[in-house]
Design a protein around this motif. Structure first.
Motif, PDB file in Angstrom:
ATOM      1  N   PRO A  32      26.462  10.679 -22.568  1.00  0.00           N
ATOM      2  CA  PRO A  32      27.892  10.361 -22.435  1.00  0.00           C
ATOM      3  C   PRO A  32      28.363  10.163 -20.996  1.00  0.00           C
ATOM      4  O   PRO A  32      29.239   9.331 -20.744  1.00  0.00           O
ATOM      5  CB  PRO A  32      28.583  11.564 -23.080  1.00  0.00           C
ATOM      6  CG  PRO A  32      27.601  12.060 -24.089  1.00  0.00           C
ATOM      7  CD  PRO A  32      26.257  11.848 -23.445  1.00  0.00           C
ATOM      8  N   TRP A  35      27.680   6.757 -20.198  1.00  0.00           N
ATOM      9  CA  TRP A  35      28.639   5.866 -20.851  1.00  0.00           C
ATOM     10  C   TRP A  35      29.904   5.754 -20.015  1.00  0.00           C
ATOM     11  O   TRP A  35      30.438   4.679 -19.798  1.00  0.00           O
ATOM     12  CB  TRP A  35      28.977   6.378 -22.254  1.00  0.00           C
ATOM     13  CG  TRP A  35      30.003   5.544 -22.936  1.00  0.00           C
ATOM     14  CD1 TRP A  35      31.287   5.894 -23.208  1.00  0.00           C
ATOM     15  CD2 TRP A  35      29.854   4.207 -23.411  1.00  0.00           C
ATOM     16  NE1 TRP A  35      31.947   4.859 -23.825  1.00  0.00           N
ATOM     17  CE2 TRP A  35      31.075   3.817 -23.966  1.00  0.00           C
ATOM     18  CE3 TRP A  35      28.796   3.301 -23.416  1.00  0.00           C
ATOM     19  CZ2 TRP A  35      31.288   2.557 -24.526  1.00  0.00           C
ATOM     20  CZ3 TRP A  35      29.002   2.055 -23.968  1.00  0.00           C
ATOM     21  CH2 TRP A  35      30.233   1.694 -24.517  1.00  0.00           C
ATOM     22  N   MET A  36      30.381   6.885 -19.513  1.00  0.00           N
ATOM     23  CA  MET A  36      31.592   6.894 -18.714  1.00  0.00           C
ATOM     24  C   MET A  36      31.381   6.166 -17.384  1.00  0.00           C
ATOM     25  O   MET A  36      32.300   5.562 -16.845  1.00  0.00           O
ATOM     26  CB  MET A  36      32.027   8.334 -18.444  1.00  0.00           C
ATOM     27  CG  MET A  36      33.340   8.433 -17.723  1.00  0.00           C
ATOM     28  SD  MET A  36      33.619  10.062 -17.046  1.00  0.00           S
ATOM     29  CE  MET A  36      32.421  10.108 -15.747  1.00  0.00           C
ATOM     30  N   ILE A 120      36.444   1.518 -21.598  1.00  0.00           N
ATOM     31  CA  ILE A 120      36.332   2.913 -22.022  1.00  0.00           C
ATOM     32  C   ILE A 120      37.642   3.683 -21.868  1.00  0.00           C
ATOM     33  O   ILE A 120      37.644   4.903 -21.999  1.00  0.00           O
ATOM     34  CB  ILE A 120      35.202   3.629 -21.255  1.00  0.00           C
ATOM     35  CG1 ILE A 120      35.469   3.617 -19.759  1.00  0.00           C
ATOM     36  CG2 ILE A 120      33.848   3.035 -21.596  1.00  0.00           C
ATOM     37  CD1 ILE A 120      34.542   4.533 -18.963  1.00  0.00           C
ATOM     38  N   LEU A 123      38.782   6.531 -24.094  1.00  0.00           N
ATOM     39  CA  LEU A 123      38.183   7.859 -23.932  1.00  0.00           C
ATOM     40  C   LEU A 123      39.240   8.847 -23.456  1.00  0.00           C
ATOM     41  O   LEU A 123      39.208  10.022 -23.815  1.00  0.00           O
ATOM     42  CB  LEU A 123      37.017   7.795 -22.933  1.00  0.00           C
ATOM     43  CG  LEU A 123      36.322   9.094 -22.550  1.00  0.00           C
ATOM     44  CD1 LEU A 123      35.652   9.722 -23.760  1.00  0.00           C
ATOM     45  CD2 LEU A 123      35.291   8.840 -21.464  1.00  0.00           C
ATOM     46  N   TRP A 124      40.211   8.373 -22.669  1.00  0.00           N
ATOM     47  CA  TRP A 124      41.259   9.241 -22.135  1.00  0.00           C
ATOM     48  C   TRP A 124      42.604   9.042 -22.825  1.00  0.00           C
ATOM     49  O   TRP A 124      43.457   9.907 -22.757  1.00  0.00           O
ATOM     50  CB  TRP A 124      41.413   9.003 -20.637  1.00  0.00           C
ATOM     51  CG  TRP A 124      40.186   9.381 -19.897  1.00  0.00           C
ATOM     52  CD1 TRP A 124      39.770  10.651 -19.586  1.00  0.00           C
ATOM     53  CD2 TRP A 124      39.184   8.503 -19.401  1.00  0.00           C
ATOM     54  NE1 TRP A 124      38.576  10.606 -18.929  1.00  0.00           N
ATOM     55  CE2 TRP A 124      38.183   9.289 -18.792  1.00  0.00           C
ATOM     56  CE3 TRP A 124      39.014   7.125 -19.402  1.00  0.00           C
ATOM     57  CZ2 TRP A 124      37.055   8.755 -18.193  1.00  0.00           C
ATOM     58  CZ3 TRP A 124      37.890   6.589 -18.811  1.00  0.00           C
ATOM     59  CH2 TRP A 124      36.920   7.406 -18.218  1.00  0.00           C
ATOM     60  N   LYS A 127      41.986  10.067 -27.496  1.00  0.00           N
ATOM     61  CA  LYS A 127      40.865  11.005 -27.408  1.00  0.00           C
ATOM     62  C   LYS A 127      40.199  11.293 -28.751  1.00  0.00           C
ATOM     63  O   LYS A 127      38.979  11.158 -28.885  1.00  0.00           O
ATOM     64  CB  LYS A 127      41.327  12.303 -26.745  1.00  0.00           C
ATOM     65  CG  LYS A 127      41.754  12.115 -25.311  1.00  0.00           C
ATOM     66  CD  LYS A 127      42.245  13.418 -24.724  1.00  0.00           C
ATOM     67  CE  LYS A 127      42.647  13.198 -23.273  1.00  0.00           C
ATOM     68  NZ  LYS A 127      43.041  14.456 -22.629  1.00  0.00           N
ATOM     69  N   TYR A 130      38.513   8.249 -30.243  1.00  0.00           N
ATOM     70  CA  TYR A 130      37.312   7.878 -29.503  1.00  0.00           C
ATOM     71  C   TYR A 130      36.145   8.792 -29.862  1.00  0.00           C
ATOM     72  O   TYR A 130      35.018   8.328 -30.058  1.00  0.00           O
ATOM     73  CB  TYR A 130      37.585   7.927 -27.996  1.00  0.00           C
ATOM     74  CG  TYR A 130      36.675   7.039 -27.189  1.00  0.00           C
ATOM     75  CD1 TYR A 130      36.967   5.689 -27.011  1.00  0.00           C
ATOM     76  CD2 TYR A 130      35.509   7.527 -26.606  1.00  0.00           C
ATOM     77  CE1 TYR A 130      36.144   4.863 -26.277  1.00  0.00           C
ATOM     78  CE2 TYR A 130      34.678   6.705 -25.872  1.00  0.00           C
ATOM     79  CZ  TYR A 130      34.999   5.377 -25.715  1.00  0.00           C
ATOM     80  OH  TYR A 130      34.169   4.556 -24.990  1.00  0.00           O
ATOM     81  N   LEU A 131      36.414  10.087 -29.940  1.00  0.00           N
ATOM     82  CA  LEU A 131      35.347  11.031 -30.295  1.00  0.00           C
ATOM     83  C   LEU A 131      34.854  10.807 -31.723  1.00  0.00           C
ATOM     84  O   LEU A 131      33.657  10.932 -31.995  1.00  0.00           O
ATOM     85  CB  LEU A 131      35.820  12.468 -30.106  1.00  0.00           C
ATOM     86  CG  LEU A 131      36.028  12.909 -28.666  1.00  0.00           C
ATOM     87  CD1 LEU A 131      36.505  14.356 -28.621  1.00  0.00           C
ATOM     88  CD2 LEU A 131      34.768  12.736 -27.834  1.00  0.00           C
ATOM     89  N   ALA A 134      32.591   7.851 -31.581  1.00  0.00           N
ATOM     90  CA  ALA A 134      31.327   8.216 -30.934  1.00  0.00           C
ATOM     91  C   ALA A 134      30.448   9.009 -31.891  1.00  0.00           C
ATOM     92  O   ALA A 134      29.227   8.803 -31.941  1.00  0.00           O
ATOM     93  CB  ALA A 134      31.601   9.020 -29.664  1.00  0.00           C
ATOM     94  N   MET A 146      30.607  14.350 -25.080  1.00  0.00           N
ATOM     95  CA  MET A 146      31.588  13.460 -24.487  1.00  0.00           C
ATOM     96  C   MET A 146      32.952  14.131 -24.324  1.00  0.00           C
ATOM     97  O   MET A 146      33.710  13.796 -23.411  1.00  0.00           O
ATOM     98  CB  MET A 146      31.730  12.206 -25.362  1.00  0.00           C
ATOM     99  CG  MET A 146      32.593  11.132 -24.775  1.00  0.00           C
ATOM    100  SD  MET A 146      32.575   9.663 -25.804  1.00  0.00           S
ATOM    101  CE  MET A 146      31.174   8.808 -25.090  1.00  0.00           C
ATOM    102  N   GLN A 150      36.865  14.003 -21.151  1.00  0.00           N
ATOM    103  CA  GLN A 150      38.186  13.457 -21.423  1.00  0.00           C
ATOM    104  C   GLN A 150      39.286  14.042 -20.537  1.00  0.00           C
ATOM    105  O   GLN A 150      40.445  13.764 -20.750  1.00  0.00           O
ATOM    106  CB  GLN A 150      38.538  13.653 -22.898  1.00  0.00           C
ATOM    107  CG  GLN A 150      37.647  12.822 -23.792  1.00  0.00           C
ATOM    108  CD  GLN A 150      38.036  12.923 -25.248  1.00  0.00           C
ATOM    109  OE1 GLN A 150      38.215  14.015 -25.773  1.00  0.00           O
ATOM    110  NE2 GLN A 150      38.172  11.783 -25.891  1.00  0.00           N
TER     111      GLN A 150
END
Length: 175
Positions: A32, A35-36, A120, A123-124, A127, A130-131, A134, A146, A150
C-alpha cells in the motif's frame, strides 16, 4: 541538436509520458505504501518526455495536452471518474498558465505532476469506500495495511514526494 517540434515527435512523447506515468502505478501491487507513492514514481519517469517536449513546445498547451491525454485514457480504462479527470486537467492548465509567465520547467513540471494525485485522492477523501474497494481488489490484509495511510500527514508526504520526484526527474532529464 534540432529542437523542432513535429506532430509525430510530439505524439510519440505524449504517448511516452502516458506510458511512464501509468506504468508507475504497477508498483502499487507490492505494498500500500507503494500504491500511495506511485504518482511520485510517475512524476520521476514522466520528466523525460516532458523535458523533451518543453524544449520544443513554447506556447500554451503542453501541460494541458499531457494532462488531458493522461486523464482521458485513465477515464477510458475506468481508473478515474469525472471529478478526478477535472483535477488532473486542472493542474495541467495551471502548469501552462504558470509556464507562460515563468518559463521554468523546475516550477511548471511539478505543478503538472501534482495533478496525478487525483488517481489516489479518494484514499483521503472517500476513506471507507476506498478501503472497501482495496479489500475487494487486493484482499483485506492489503486494505488493513492501507488504512494508516489515510492520515493528513501521509497526504502531505505524498504531495511533497511528488514535487521532489518531479524535480529529480527533471534534473536527470537535463543531464
Amino acid at each position: 541538436m534540432d529542437k523542432k517540434l513535429t506532430f509525430l515527435g510530439a505524439t510519440g512523447f505524449v504517448v511516452l509520458y502516458f506510458v511512464a506515468v501509468f506504468a508507475a502505478e504497477f508498483i502499487g501491487f507490492a505494498h500500500p505504501v507503494c500504491w500511495m507513492l506511485a504518482p511520485d514514481l510517475g512524476a520521476l519517469l514522466g520528466a523525460l518526455p516532458y523535458r523533451w517536449l518543453s524544449l520544443r513546445w513554447h506556447k500554451f498547451g503542453l501541460g494541458t495536452v499531457l494532462s488531458a491525454v493522461f486523464g482521458l485514457l485513465m477515464m477510458a480504462m475506468g481508473e478515474v471518474d469525472l471529478t478526478c479527470l477535472a483535477v488532473i486537467v486542472g493542474f495541467g492548465v495551471l502548469s501552462d498558465l504558470v509556464r507562460m509567465g515563468v518559463k521554468r520547467d523546475g516550477i511548471t513540471y511539478p505543478i503538472l505532476a501534482l495533478g496525478n494525485i487525483a488517481e489516489i485522492i479518494n484514499l483521503w477523501i472517500r476513506k471507507a469506500w476506498y478501503l472497501q474497494g482495496a479489500a475487494e481488489e487486493m484482499g483485506q490484509a492489503y486494505a488493513d495495511a492501507m488504512a494508516p495511510l489515510q492520515s493528513s500527514l501521509w497526504f502531505v508526504v505524498a504531495l511533497v514526494a511528488i514535487v521532489v520526484a518531479a524535480e529529480c526527474g527533471l534534473w536527470i532529464a537535463k543531464k
